[in-house]
Scaffold this motif. Structure first.
Motif, mmCIF file in Angstrom:
data_model
loop_
_atom_site.group_PDB
_atom_site.id
_atom_site.type_symbol
_atom_site.label_atom_id
_atom_site.label_comp_id
_atom_site.label_asym_id
_atom_site.label_seq_id
_atom_site.Cartn_x
_atom_site.Cartn_y
_atom_site.Cartn_z
ATOM 1 N N LEU A 91 0.830 -1.209 0.000
ATOM 2 C CA LEU A 91 0.000 0.000 0.000
ATOM 3 C C LEU A 91 0.863 1.257 0.000
ATOM 4 N N SER A 92 0.778 2.016 -1.085
ATOM 5 C CA SER A 92 1.489 3.296 -1.168
ATOM 6 C C SER A 92 0.615 4.397 -0.561
ATOM 7 N N VAL A 93 1.255 5.292 0.167
ATOM 8 C CA VAL A 93 0.540 6.371 0.847
ATOM 9 C C VAL A 93 1.153 7.705 0.431
ATOM 10 N N ALA A 94 0.370 8.547 -0.230
ATOM 11 C CA ALA A 94 0.884 9.832 -0.696
ATOM 12 C C ALA A 94 1.198 10.744 0.484
ATOM 13 N N ILE A 95 2.360 11.378 0.422
ATOM 14 C CA ILE A 95 2.824 12.265 1.493
ATOM 15 C C ILE A 95 3.279 13.583 0.871
ATOM 16 N N ALA A 96 2.711 14.681 1.332
ATOM 17 C CA ALA A 96 3.133 16.000 0.863
ATOM 18 C C ALA A 96 4.354 16.445 1.649
ATOM 19 N N LEU A 97 5.341 16.976 0.938
ATOM 20 C CA LEU A 97 6.573 17.455 1.548
ATOM 21 C C LEU A 97 6.738 18.951 1.288
ATOM 22 N N PRO A 98 7.548 19.616 2.098
ATOM 23 C CA PRO A 98 7.795 21.042 1.849
ATOM 24 C C PRO A 98 8.344 21.272 0.445
ATOM 25 N N GLY A 99 8.069 22.444 -0.103
ATOM 26 C CA GLY A 99 8.562 22.764 -1.431
ATOM 27 C C GLY A 99 7.663 22.264 -2.538
ATOM 28 N N ASN A 100 6.368 22.041 -2.223
ATOM 29 C CA ASN A 100 5.410 21.581 -3.232
ATOM 30 C C ASN A 100 5.826 20.242 -3.831
ATOM 31 N N ALA A 104 5.040 8.953 -2.625
ATOM 32 C CA ALA A 104 4.051 7.940 -2.242
ATOM 33 C C ALA A 104 4.772 6.637 -1.885
ATOM 34 N N PRO A 105 5.441 6.613 -0.731
ATOM 35 C CA PRO A 105 6.153 5.402 -0.318
ATOM 36 C C PRO A 105 5.196 4.301 0.114
ATOM 37 N N THR A 106 5.733 3.106 0.273
ATOM 38 C CA THR A 106 4.915 1.902 0.364
ATOM 39 C C THR A 106 5.026 1.189 1.706
ATOM 40 N N ILE A 107 3.864 0.786 2.218
ATOM 41 C CA ILE A 107 3.791 -0.137 3.356
ATOM 42 C C ILE A 107 3.726 -1.538 2.754
ATOM 43 N N PHE A 108 4.805 -2.283 2.848
ATOM 44 C CA PHE A 108 4.865 -3.601 2.227
ATOM 45 C C PHE A 108 4.062 -4.633 3.022
ATOM 46 N N ASP A 109 3.436 -5.562 2.291
ATOM 47 C CA ASP A 109 2.687 -6.663 2.906
ATOM 48 C C ASP A 109 1.692 -6.144 3.946
ATOM 49 N N ALA A 110 0.940 -5.117 3.559
ATOM 50 C CA ALA A 110 0.025 -4.466 4.502
ATOM 51 C C ALA A 110 -1.043 -5.413 5.017
ATOM 52 N N SER A 147 -4.382 8.565 -1.445
ATOM 53 C CA SER A 147 -4.016 9.981 -1.380
ATOM 54 C C SER A 147 -5.057 10.718 -0.550
ATOM 55 N N ASN A 148 -4.637 11.341 0.537
ATOM 56 C CA ASN A 148 -5.562 11.900 1.516
ATOM 57 C C ASN A 148 -5.541 13.429 1.505
ATOM 58 N N LEU A 149 -6.682 14.029 1.133
ATOM 59 C CA LEU A 149 -6.860 15.483 1.232
ATOM 60 C C LEU A 149 -7.919 15.818 2.274
ATOM 61 N N GLY A 150 -8.065 14.940 3.244
ATOM 62 C CA GLY A 150 -9.132 15.064 4.221
ATOM 63 C C GLY A 150 -9.069 16.313 5.091
#
Length: 222
Positions: A91-100, A104-110, A147-150
């Protein structure tokens, strides 16, 4: 007063190239749905009261993993003319970082991890991403992305597939809305916007809609 020119280079340039390539290569279609998260929010509070600290995103990711197990056609990658369905859920999870910037790094074998373990793995990935310590495998081996924009005011959106993955789920804002309950009465419920973009080369609209429906049911029955 001169314009501010920002070059599309480095990581921002890589993100731009990948987004463009995704739209060029994948036949992308998005389904939107709203689901009732009133029970899920109450469950989160119950867990926190018991000393189990989890986020709404952790609970949603747990439901995503469970639903992918029931709908394996959504979990995989498109490679050339082949659809490669994965036996494991990475499961890849999108992560916003500074600098726009966005990764989307991955949780393996979720599917092998408990709710708390998934949450801990997600937090660890956020920490590594902020330090620039993510591995190539963590960045490239996912089979499904969230990808979470909640925390924004966006209820539904059209996430772009993290190719070569088959699909990506966008999580929008939760809003209070009047809904009719089983007794026919109107009550305020917490409604969450979900957006599923999928590669129509690999999955048709019906199975994608069935996945999104099952996900909403999983969330509503927590």
């Amino acid at each position: 007063m001169s314009d501010n020119v920002i070059a599309l280079k480095g990581m921002r340039g890589m993100i731009a190239d990948n987004m463009r390539r995704s739209l060029d290569e994948a036949a992308q279609l998005t389904h939107h749905a709203s689901c009732d998260v009133t029970r899920l929010l109450a469950y989160k509070k119950l867990l926190n009261d018991e000393g189990i600290k989890v986020s709404v995103e952790d609970l949603l990711c747990d439901c995503v993993v469970s639903t992918l197990q029931a709908h394996p056609a959504m979990n995989g990658r498109v490679k050339g003319k082949d659809i490669v369905l994965s036996s494991a859920i990475h499961l890849s999870v999108a992560i916003a970082l500074p600098g726009n910037l966005l990764v989307a790094p991955t949780i393996f074998d979720a599917e092998t991890l408990s709710l708390q373990q998934k949450g801990e793995a997600r937090k660890a990935l956020i920490a590594k991403a902020r330090k620039g310590k993510l591995s190539i495998a963590e960045m490239t081996k996912g089979t499904f992305t969230v990808s979470n924009l909640g925390l924004s005011r966006v209820e539904h959106f059209t996430p772009i597939i993290n190719i070569p993955q088959i699909a990506i789920l966008g999580i929008g804002q939760t809003v209070k809305r009047p809904e009719i309950n089983d007794q026919g009465d109107i009550e305020a419920r917490s409604m969450l916007g979900l957006s599923l973009t999928f590669d129509h080369r690999a999955v048709d609209g019906g199975p994608a809609a069935a996945f999104l429906t099952s996900l909403c049911e999983c969330i509503e029955q927590v």
